[in-house]
Design a protein around this motif. Structure first.
Motif, mmCIF file in Angstrom:
data_model
loop_
_atom_site.group_PDB
_atom_site.id
_atom_site.type_symbol
_atom_site.label_atom_id
_atom_site.label_comp_id
_atom_site.label_asym_id
_atom_site.label_seq_id
_atom_site.Cartn_x
_atom_site.Cartn_y
_atom_site.Cartn_z
ATOM 1 N N SER A 122 0.730 -7.579 -8.497
ATOM 2 C CA SER A 122 1.922 -8.194 -7.777
ATOM 3 C C SER A 122 1.673 -7.912 -6.265
ATOM 4 O O SER A 122 0.666 -7.412 -5.855
ATOM 5 C CB SER A 122 3.159 -7.212 -8.288
ATOM 6 O OG SER A 122 3.151 -6.123 -7.865
ATOM 7 N N ALA A 123 2.606 -7.929 -5.432
ATOM 8 C CA ALA A 123 2.433 -7.944 -3.921
ATOM 9 C C ALA A 123 2.336 -6.443 -3.505
ATOM 10 O O ALA A 123 1.815 -5.973 -2.416
ATOM 11 C CB ALA A 123 3.658 -8.651 -3.270
ATOM 12 N N ILE A 124 2.913 -5.511 -4.546
ATOM 13 C CA ILE A 124 2.866 -4.087 -3.951
ATOM 14 C C ILE A 124 1.882 -3.173 -4.959
ATOM 15 O O ILE A 124 2.109 -3.353 -6.130
ATOM 16 C CB ILE A 124 4.346 -3.536 -4.107
ATOM 17 C CG1 ILE A 124 5.050 -4.302 -3.213
ATOM 18 C CG2 ILE A 124 4.039 -2.027 -3.546
ATOM 19 C CD1 ILE A 124 6.764 -3.883 -3.169
ATOM 20 N N ALA A 125 1.006 -2.570 -4.480
ATOM 21 C CA ALA A 125 0.272 -1.697 -5.222
ATOM 22 C C ALA A 125 0.778 -0.338 -5.763
ATOM 23 O O ALA A 125 1.798 -0.020 -5.538
ATOM 24 C CB ALA A 125 -1.183 -1.394 -4.494
ATOM 25 N N ALA A 126 0.081 0.217 -6.768
ATOM 26 C CA ALA A 126 0.762 1.245 -7.500
ATOM 27 C C ALA A 126 0.493 2.373 -6.423
ATOM 28 O O ALA A 126 -0.461 2.515 -5.381
ATOM 29 C CB ALA A 126 -0.142 1.726 -8.709
ATOM 30 N N PRO A 127 1.198 3.502 -6.430
ATOM 31 C CA PRO A 127 1.117 4.323 -5.484
ATOM 32 C C PRO A 127 0.089 5.517 -5.908
ATOM 33 O O PRO A 127 -0.090 5.601 -6.930
ATOM 34 C CB PRO A 127 2.391 5.267 -5.586
ATOM 35 C CG PRO A 127 3.013 4.980 -7.089
ATOM 36 C CD PRO A 127 2.414 3.383 -7.113
ATOM 37 N N ILE A 128 -0.413 6.036 -4.780
ATOM 38 C CA ILE A 128 -1.624 6.992 -4.933
ATOM 39 C C ILE A 128 -1.066 8.299 -5.709
ATOM 40 O O ILE A 128 -1.867 9.054 -6.374
ATOM 41 C CB ILE A 128 -2.276 7.403 -3.655
ATOM 42 C CG1 ILE A 128 -3.723 8.042 -3.912
ATOM 43 C CG2 ILE A 128 -1.534 8.050 -2.827
ATOM 44 C CD1 ILE A 128 -4.647 6.911 -4.572
ATOM 45 N N SER A 129 0.165 8.537 -5.488
ATOM 46 C CA SER A 129 0.635 9.770 -6.443
ATOM 47 C C SER A 129 0.837 9.566 -7.831
ATOM 48 O O SER A 129 1.133 10.534 -8.512
ATOM 49 C CB SER A 129 1.906 10.046 -5.732
ATOM 50 O OG SER A 129 2.916 8.966 -5.970
ATOM 51 N N GLY A 130 0.636 8.215 -8.127
ATOM 52 C CA GLY A 130 0.878 8.063 -9.582
ATOM 53 C C GLY A 130 2.638 8.103 -10.092
ATOM 54 O O GLY A 130 2.818 7.876 -11.206
ATOM 55 N N ALA A 131 3.400 8.545 -8.903
ATOM 56 C CA ALA A 131 4.840 8.610 -9.464
ATOM 57 C C ALA A 131 5.544 7.041 -8.934
ATOM 58 O O ALA A 131 5.351 6.771 -7.740
ATOM 59 C CB ALA A 131 5.586 9.529 -8.551
ATOM 60 N N LEU A 132 6.312 6.531 -10.122
ATOM 61 C CA LEU A 132 6.739 5.237 -9.917
ATOM 62 C C LEU A 132 7.784 5.042 -8.728
ATOM 63 O O LEU A 132 7.550 4.063 -8.114
ATOM 64 C CB LEU A 132 7.668 4.904 -11.261
ATOM 65 C CG LEU A 132 8.213 3.489 -11.178
ATOM 66 C CD1 LEU A 132 7.271 2.727 -11.343
ATOM 67 C CD2 LEU A 132 9.035 3.524 -12.465
ATOM 68 N N ALA A 133 8.424 6.200 -8.599
ATOM 69 C CA ALA A 133 9.379 6.012 -7.332
ATOM 70 C C ALA A 133 8.730 5.803 -5.931
ATOM 71 O O ALA A 133 8.983 5.418 -5.118
ATOM 72 C CB ALA A 133 10.088 7.325 -7.269
ATOM 73 N N ASP A 134 7.444 6.283 -5.852
ATOM 74 C CA ASP A 134 6.676 6.187 -4.376
ATOM 75 C C ASP A 134 6.089 4.801 -4.279
ATOM 76 O O ASP A 134 5.643 4.585 -3.308
ATOM 77 C CB ASP A 134 5.471 7.332 -4.595
ATOM 78 C CG ASP A 134 5.940 8.740 -4.469
ATOM 79 O OD1 ASP A 134 7.202 8.820 -4.250
ATOM 80 O OD2 ASP A 134 5.181 9.637 -4.775
ATOM 81 N N THR A 135 6.358 4.074 -5.459
ATOM 82 C CA THR A 135 6.183 2.552 -5.033
ATOM 83 C C THR A 135 6.891 2.024 -3.889
ATOM 84 O O THR A 135 6.286 1.122 -3.119
ATOM 85 C CB THR A 135 6.576 1.659 -6.118
ATOM 86 O OG1 THR A 135 5.937 2.067 -7.487
ATOM 87 C CG2 THR A 135 6.043 0.355 -5.980
ATOM 88 N N LEU A 136 7.978 2.452 -3.642
ATOM 89 C CA LEU A 136 9.137 2.190 -2.463
ATOM 90 C C LEU A 136 8.202 2.460 -1.142
ATOM 91 O O LEU A 136 8.402 2.145 -0.179
ATOM 92 C CB LEU A 136 10.250 2.821 -2.526
ATOM 93 C CG LEU A 136 11.190 2.487 -3.736
ATOM 94 C CD1 LEU A 136 12.289 3.537 -3.798
ATOM 95 C CD2 LEU A 136 11.501 1.061 -3.784
ATOM 96 N N LEU A 137 7.082 3.667 -1.176
ATOM 97 C CA LEU A 137 6.419 4.023 -0.112
ATOM 98 C C LEU A 137 5.157 3.127 0.210
ATOM 99 O O LEU A 137 4.437 3.461 1.288
ATOM 100 C CB LEU A 137 6.096 5.481 -0.052
ATOM 101 C CG LEU A 137 7.400 6.285 -0.375
ATOM 102 C CD1 LEU A 137 7.109 7.775 -0.550
ATOM 103 C CD2 LEU A 137 8.444 6.077 0.684
#
Length: 505
Positions: free
Chosen positions: A253-268
């Protein structure tokens, strides 16, 4: 993790990149990651099922292949952002923690060393269904087996090992006798676990997962949710780990997975998250028609290290992948397997050319990673500008299923009264005079979802004779081969299927 020296066409460039990274990381404890002990490889116990989760249902021996599982254990590093991350993907990281882990590799390899082509496709197993799945193995299976690749599926994420919302509580819940010793500390460590999987294939500490085969090229592969992690891996982790020789990013998708592995951090995460273009190792991004609306904002021009294809008439999941993968999933998961759960009476799954394109993409990436030519570029797909007569999208890679059409193929579908995965399978609509229950000229009608009503094309008028149809398919297949979008072997299969059909007249 310990960085291993490896022979490649990029040795000089990799050295320069390493020097550049050194300057950025000297102020961090990065060296602790580089000096950590490599992963240990062991064999699993037999367990209560007597076979590994996701063991192939088909007879791999008939293709000259064998399958075996290995455990991988060691100390994994998690990463955190270093500096600002932008949409260009040039992301820096610093080590943020370590934890013990123990996961597994599922390996399919040629039994005859002479058949091995030297390339290993290492797939980050997808856990969207709350258990390990291997979608790109199924999409690329014909090319993998006929050309002598080794394939390795990595249980990189915690849900696959520990379980999540599904009935099967991960590998550990499926077979405690086999997998009870596994330990996954969380998805922040998934990136390094995936790096260490590649390291174990190059220089195993214990039983050799490749059974003595010597790999000269490792290709990292991720589809869908795994492609989001693969995007972050390419941009942030690969410049530090330097394990893989090329990357397949399929249906991200247009947004990569967060480096933290936490789903909520996708917003960052940067929106959009594009692939960095300053690497020597190539990245091939392939999007189906389903993916384009959610990924188009991350489009980027092709470069010497990044190529992007969008496939007309294809779906994120499709009939091919379903038919090939379902027996394997049922063998392991049975009634607990994730289901598309499409509403009764709705259009069937897309059965378009996605697998043909993935075969070509894999062969291109293999040659590219070995120093060969960059794959050809391709036009973008428009899912908005559709042919009003056929319902087919415009633009993109267009194989004979699209250029010599016999049915409507779309990447989207009506999901009314359907489960959450149904929309991923797209739809097909045979041209039979609007005789199907979904031919209502509304959102559930793939060929004509809007009023005023447009009748489906009449095959006999499009192709007055069977020979005329076969001739058009043959010409379209050759055109796709010449353009680099279709492999000759697959063109032959497409023409043979046209000859065996009753279309025309």
């Amino acid at each position: 993790m310990r960085i291993l020296a490896r022979s490649s066409r990029r040795s000089v460039t990799a050295t320069a990149l390493g020097a550049l990274l050194c300057g950025a990381l000297l102020s961090t404890p990065a060296a602790a990651s580089a000096e950590a002990a490599g992963p240990a490889v062991t064999l699993p116990p037999e367990g209560s099922h007597g076979f590994p989760f996701l063991a192939a249902a088909e007879d791999l021996g008939s293709f000259g292949y064998t399958e075996q599982e290995y455990f991988l254990s060691g100390t994994a590093t998690s990463y955190a952002k270093s500096g600002l991350w932008g949409s260009d993907g040039r992301w820096k990281v610093r080590p943020s923690g370590t934890a013990a882990y123990k996961s597994r590799l599922l390996v399919r390899r040629p039994t005859d060393p002479a058949k091995f082509n030297g390339t290993v496709v290492v797939e980050w197993l997808n856990v969207s269904g709350q258990l390990d799945l291997s979608p790109d193995y199924w999409f690329q299976r014909d090319e993998l087996l006929r050309k002598g690749y080794a394939w390795v599926g990595v249980s990189a994420q915690a849900v696959g090992v520990n379980g999540g919302l599904g009935q099967i509580k991960g590998l550990k819940g499926w077979d405690p006798a086999r997998y009870g010793s596994l330990v996954h500390p969380g998805d922040a460590f998934a990136y390094d676990i995936f790096s260490q999987a590649g390291q174990a294939l190059r220089a195993p500490d214990g039983p050799d997962p490749l059974g003595g085969l010597k790999a000269d090229t490792l290709l990292a592969d991720g589809e869908s949710q795994s492609a989001g992690f693969m995007t972050t891996y390419v941009n942030a982790v690969h410049p530090v780990a330097d394990v893989y020789d090329g990357f397949m990013v399929h249906s991200n998708s247009a947004i990569a997975a967060p480096i933290s592995g936490a789903l909520a951090d996708t917003l960052l995460m940067p929106n959009p998250s594009r692939i960095r273009t300053d690497l020597s190792e190539p990245t091939f991004v392939v999007l189906t028609e389903t993916d384009v609306p959610g990924a188009a904002v991350a489009r980027q021009p092709d470069t010497d290290s990044v190529v992007h294809w969008e496939l007309a008439g294809t779906a994120h999941g499709d009939q091919w992948a379903y038919d090939l993968g379902e027996p394997t999933v049922q063998k392991s998961a049975g009634a607990a397997a994730p289901s598309a759960d499409c509403a009764p009476g709705s259009a069937p799954f897309n059965d378009g050319p996605g697998h043909w394109s993935m075969n070509a993409a894999l062969r291109h990436l293999t040659a590219w990673a070995r120093g060969g030519q960059r794959p050809p570029s391709a036009p973008y797909v428009s899912t908005v500008l559709r042919d009003p007569a056929t319902g087919l999208a415009s633009g993109g890679v267009r194989l004979p299923d699209v250029t010599v059409p016999t049915r409507t193929l779309t990447g989207a579908r009506d999901t009314t009264d359907s489960g959450p995965f149904c929309g991923l399978y797209g739809a097909r609509d045979p041209w039979n005079g609007d005789a199907d229950p979904w031919d209502r000229h509304d959102d559930g009608d793939p060929s004509d979802p809007r009023f005023p009503a447009t009748p489906e094309p009449i095959l006999g008028r499009l192709y007055p004779t069977h020979d005329a149809y076969v001739s058009k398919v043959r010409a379209a297949a050759q055109e796709s081969v010449d353009a680099g979008y279709l492999l000759p072997e697959d063109a032959t299969a497409i023409v043979t299927a046209a000859q065996d059909s009753d279309i025309g007249g």
